[in-house]
Design a protein around this motif. Structure first.
Motif, PDB file in Angstrom:
ATOM      1  N   SER A 177       0.846  -1.199   0.000  1.00  0.00           N
ATOM      2  CA  SER A 177       0.000   0.000   0.000  1.00  0.00           C
ATOM      3  C   SER A 177       0.885   1.254   0.000  1.00  0.00           C
ATOM      4  CB  SER A 177      -0.887   0.005   1.243  1.00  0.00           C
ATOM      5  OG  SER A 177      -0.078   0.208   2.389  1.00  0.00           O
ATOM      6  N   ASN A 178       0.271   2.403  -0.308  1.00  0.00           N
ATOM      7  CA  ASN A 178       1.035   3.668  -0.285  1.00  0.00           C
ATOM      8  C   ASN A 178       1.667   3.885   1.089  1.00  0.00           C
ATOM      9  OD1 ASN A 178       0.390   4.407  -2.929  1.00  0.00           O
ATOM     10  ND2 ASN A 178      -1.569   5.268  -2.288  1.00  0.00           N
ATOM     11  N   LYS A 193       2.894   8.945  -3.719  1.00  0.00           N
ATOM     12  CA  LYS A 193       1.933   9.067  -4.818  1.00  0.00           C
ATOM     13  C   LYS A 193       2.531   9.865  -5.981  1.00  0.00           C
ATOM     14  CE  LYS A 193      -2.284   8.775  -2.078  1.00  0.00           C
ATOM     15  NZ  LYS A 193      -3.480   9.501  -1.644  1.00  0.00           N
TER      16      LYS A 193
ATOM     17  N   TYR B  16      -5.106  13.652  -9.427  1.00  0.00           N
ATOM     18  CA  TYR B  16      -5.778  12.591  -8.655  1.00  0.00           C
ATOM     19  C   TYR B  16      -5.632  11.204  -9.295  1.00  0.00           C
ATOM     20  CZ  TYR B  16      -8.108  16.210  -5.910  1.00  0.00           C
ATOM     21  OH  TYR B  16      -8.376  17.270  -5.076  1.00  0.00           O
ATOM     22  N   ASP B  19      -4.861   7.963  -7.135  1.00  0.00           N
ATOM     23  CA  ASP B  19      -6.014   7.521  -6.330  1.00  0.00           C
ATOM     24  C   ASP B  19      -7.171   7.056  -7.218  1.00  0.00           C
ATOM     25  OD1 ASP B  19      -4.819   7.947  -3.879  1.00  0.00           O
ATOM     26  OD2 ASP B  19      -5.372  10.057  -3.849  1.00  0.00           O
ATOM     27  N   TYR B  20      -7.298   7.697  -8.362  1.00  0.00           N
ATOM     28  CA  TYR B  20      -8.353   7.299  -9.301  1.00  0.00           C
ATOM     29  C   TYR B  20      -8.123   5.856  -9.755  1.00  0.00           C
ATOM     30  CZ  TYR B  20     -11.089   7.172 -13.624  1.00  0.00           C
ATOM     31  OH  TYR B  20     -11.972   6.824 -14.616  1.00  0.00           O
ATOM     32  N   ASP B  22      -6.433   3.646  -8.240  1.00  0.00           N
ATOM     33  CA  ASP B  22      -6.592   2.760  -7.078  1.00  0.00           C
ATOM     34  C   ASP B  22      -8.053   2.643  -6.637  1.00  0.00           C
ATOM     35  OD1 ASP B  22      -3.977   2.185  -6.778  1.00  0.00           O
ATOM     36  OD2 ASP B  22      -3.565   3.614  -5.174  1.00  0.00           O
ATOM     37  N   GLU B  23      -8.889   3.433  -7.255  1.00  0.00           N
ATOM     38  CA  GLU B  23     -10.301   3.547  -6.860  1.00  0.00           C
ATOM     39  C   GLU B  23     -10.405   3.880  -5.380  1.00  0.00           C
ATOM     40  OE1 GLU B  23     -12.322   0.030  -8.209  1.00  0.00           O
ATOM     41  OE2 GLU B  23     -11.647   0.338 -10.257  1.00  0.00           O
ATOM     42  N   ASP B  24      -9.603   4.846  -5.014  1.00  0.00           N
ATOM     43  CA  ASP B  24      -9.518   5.230  -3.610  1.00  0.00           C
ATOM     44  C   ASP B  24      -9.853   6.716  -3.445  1.00  0.00           C
ATOM     45  OD1 ASP B  24      -8.938   5.040  -0.918  1.00  0.00           O
ATOM     46  OD2 ASP B  24      -6.792   5.382  -1.179  1.00  0.00           O
ATOM     47  N   LEU B  25     -10.999   7.081  -3.959  1.00  0.00           N
ATOM     48  CA  LEU B  25     -11.428   8.484  -3.889  1.00  0.00           C
ATOM     49  C   LEU B  25     -12.852   8.570  -3.365  1.00  0.00           C
ATOM     50  CD1 LEU B  25     -10.186   9.831  -7.350  1.00  0.00           C
ATOM     51  CD2 LEU B  25      -9.359  10.593  -5.128  1.00  0.00           C
ATOM     52  N   SER B  30     -14.796  11.098  -7.461  1.00  0.00           N
ATOM     53  CA  SER B  30     -14.646  10.041  -8.457  1.00  0.00           C
ATOM     54  C   SER B  30     -15.598  10.261  -9.631  1.00  0.00           C
ATOM     55  CB  SER B  30     -14.932   8.705  -7.778  1.00  0.00           C
ATOM     56  OG  SER B  30     -14.648   7.675  -8.638  1.00  0.00           O
TER      57      SER B  30
END
Lengths: 212, 85
Positions: A177-178, A193, B16, B19-20, B22-25, B30
């Motif tokens: 993970s990050n 990131k 972004y 995170d986009y 990673d589908e982590d938004l 999103s």
């Protein structure tokens, strides 16, 4: 010469005591015994993970000799610092962190050496990436295509700047993970990131002839 | 805190992107990024290419260590010697 080496290797392999050999002891018990100075328990413990550590180092450094050195250094450190292992994480996670740090230090050292060498000569160094790709399907064409892509990805990964490579490797290849990557590399999550994004763009550029 | 109005252009989309992918938004963000992707061919292509690269990275073959390699390392790693170091 070779026979002598094989003989030395055979002698050096420490045979676990019958007790340890016959009982599949839980890891916690092996750790406990190893902490109390039981070398056979330590040997049993590391034998579960040494191939994984070697593979990790090889994928990061793309060199068998360097990977072997990383494994050796990792095991020595694990042995020395085992008493400090507080068992807050699994033994493998702890060992893995040691290995990643050792490998990254080696990578940095190598980058410095290559920089010095490149002042005098044109050093490529990444041309001979070993191709140890197992057969995945029975179709020769598919196998060939997969190999071609994997070789290109390996090569591209080896060629991008080291600070991006370590992040890409830990995140995208190893699947951490990050937050875990940030802890290992001592970076902020935001920096991870950012490097991940830039690193992926580097790879995109290098692989544009193949993946578009 | 008052929400700042963001214009979802390519620059914001790329900001972004990690995170986009990673589908982590948060859902709202999103959706906005998804709207941009649907109208921006460049960003759509970028997402497609990066997804493929990430897929290939994940599939990087596992290097199979030969037993002889590990045995060779053992030769130089006699535990009793480690103690003296």
């Amino acid at each position: 010469m070779l026979e002598k080496r094989i003989d030395e290797t055979k002698k050096s392999l420490i045979k676990p005591k019958e007790e340890l050999k016959s009982l599949p002891l839980p890891e916690s018990e092996l750790i406990k015994r190893a902490k109390n100075g039981n070398d056979e328990a330590f040997e049993m413990l590391i034998s579960r993970y040494e191939k994984k550590i070697y593979n990790l180092a090889y994928r990061l450094l793309n060199n068998e000799e360097d990977a072997a050195e990383v494994l050796q250094e990792t095991l020595i450190r694990a042995y020395r610092f085992l008493k400090k292992f507080q068992e807050r994480s699994s033994f493998y996670t702890w060992l893995y962190r040691i290995a990643v740090n050792v490998a990254l230090r080696k990578l940095k050292k190598r980058a410095k050496e290559e920089k010095v060498l490149s002042l005098d000569q044109n050093v490529t160094g990444y041309e001979d990436i070993p191709q140890e790709i197992p057969d995945e399907t029975q179709n020769p064409e598919v196998i060939y295509e997969r190999k071609k892509i994997q070789e290109a990805v390996r090569k591209a990964l080896a060629e991008i700047p080291e600070n991006y490579r370590s992040v890409i490797f830990l995140r995208d290849v190893e699947g951490l993970s990050n937050k875990e990557v940030a802890e290992i590399l001592k970076l902020s999550v935001a920096a991870v990131k950012s490097r991940l994004h830039r690193g992926r763009l580097f790879l995109k550029e290098k692989l544009k002839h193949l993946i578009n | 805190m008052k929400k700042k109005r963001i214009e979802y252009n390519c620059e914001v989309f790329q900001e972004y992107l990690v995170d986009y992918l990673d589908e982590d938004l948060p859902a709202e963000l999103s959706i906005e990024l998804e709207k941009h992707r649907m109208v921006c061919r460049e960003c759509a292509r970028l997402v497609k290419t990066l997804r493929r690269i990430i897929y290939e990275l994940k599939k990087l073959s596992y290097y199979e260590t030969e037993e002889s390699v590990v045995a060779r390392i053992h030769t130089s790693l006699k535990i009793k010697r480690w103690k003296r170091k």
